[in-house]
Scaffold this motif. Structure first.
Motif, PDB file in Angstrom:
ATOM      1  N   UNK A  44       0.802  -1.299   0.018  1.00 20.24           N
ATOM      2  CA  UNK A  44       0.041  -0.108   0.114  1.00 20.24           C
ATOM      3  C   UNK A  44       0.774   1.331  -0.151  1.00 20.24           C
ATOM      4  N   UNK A  45       1.963   1.334   0.713  1.00 22.64           N
ATOM      5  CA  UNK A  45       2.945   2.488   0.666  1.00 22.64           C
ATOM      6  C   UNK A  45       3.428   2.474  -0.611  1.00 22.64           C
ATOM      7  N   UNK A  46       3.677   1.505  -1.340  1.00 20.42           N
ATOM      8  CA  UNK A  46       4.471   1.682  -2.586  1.00 20.42           C
ATOM      9  C   UNK A  46       3.305   2.238  -3.710  1.00 20.42           C
ATOM     10  N   UNK A  47       2.133   1.777  -3.741  1.00 18.28           N
ATOM     11  CA  UNK A  47       0.897   2.121  -4.373  1.00 18.28           C
ATOM     12  C   UNK A  47       0.978   3.823  -4.110  1.00 18.28           C
ATOM     13  N   UNK A  48       1.066   4.143  -2.962  1.00 17.38           N
ATOM     14  CA  UNK A  48       0.778   5.676  -2.634  1.00 17.38           C
ATOM     15  C   UNK A  48       1.825   6.443  -3.012  1.00 17.38           C
ATOM     16  N   UNK A  49       2.862   6.127  -2.876  1.00 23.44           N
ATOM     17  CA  UNK A  49       4.250   6.884  -3.444  1.00 23.44           C
ATOM     18  C   UNK A  49       4.395   6.976  -4.901  1.00 23.44           C
ATOM     19  N   UNK A  50       3.908   5.567  -5.651  1.00 23.20           N
ATOM     20  CA  UNK A  50       3.930   5.717  -7.023  1.00 23.20           C
ATOM     21  C   UNK A  50       2.737   6.645  -7.666  1.00 23.20           C
TER      22      UNK A  50
END
Length: 156
Positions: A77-83
């Motif tokens: 979820x963090x990866x998706x948000x910063x992408x």
């Protein structure tokens, strides 16, 4: 460009690779965790301790990551948000998450979470290996070579 590290679950060997890369490439690296972290004396490396709590470190990184930054995390979820914000993402095993792959990763994570909550044991990730270490170092090196060719650098 800055490198943000979701440091609570990041293997020590990955942090060491990042510390050396920060010095070699003169790129700021910020480790974010809910516990005190030791870092080498360096103008390029610092640590931020956030309060304990669910996803507090993730929220700190997500609020500060900018286009062109690199985030090191295994948290999907963090990866998706910063992408969405234009940052790049590498996991500690050297896999690069992209806009094209993150949807599938989120779906897989959600499915496994559902299985676990239903009492089905899905197992955890394999132990971190020498191959994982090499894959991370190679992926980081490739990212930095490309990014530093196209991004002007400035300290901290």
């Amino acid at each position: 460009m800055r490198i943000w590290v979701d440091a609570d679950a990041c293997p020590a060997v990955v942090k060491d690779i990042l510390f050396r890369a920060a010095e070699r490439c003169e790129v700021p690296v910020t480790l974010v965790a809910n516990q005190m972290l030791r870092t080498p004396p360096s103008r390029w490396v610092n640590a931020v301790q956030v309060p304990r709590g669910f996803d507090v470190a993730d929220a700190h990184i997500a609020a500060r990551a900018r286009p062109g930054d690199l985030v090191i995390t295994g948290d999907i979820p963090l990866a998706a948000e910063v992408l969405k914000k234009g940052a790049s993402v590498l996991n500690p095993r050297g896999e690069r998450y992209t806009d094209a792959t993150i949807g599938e990763r989120l779906a897989m994570r959600d499915m496994l979470e559902e299985l676990r909550s239903g009492g089905i044991v899905t197992g955890g990730p394999a132990a971190f290996s020498q191959a994982d270490r090499r894959a991370f170092a190679n992926a980081l090196d490739a990212f930095l070579r490309t990014a530093l060719r196209t991004t002007p650098r400035s300290p901290g």
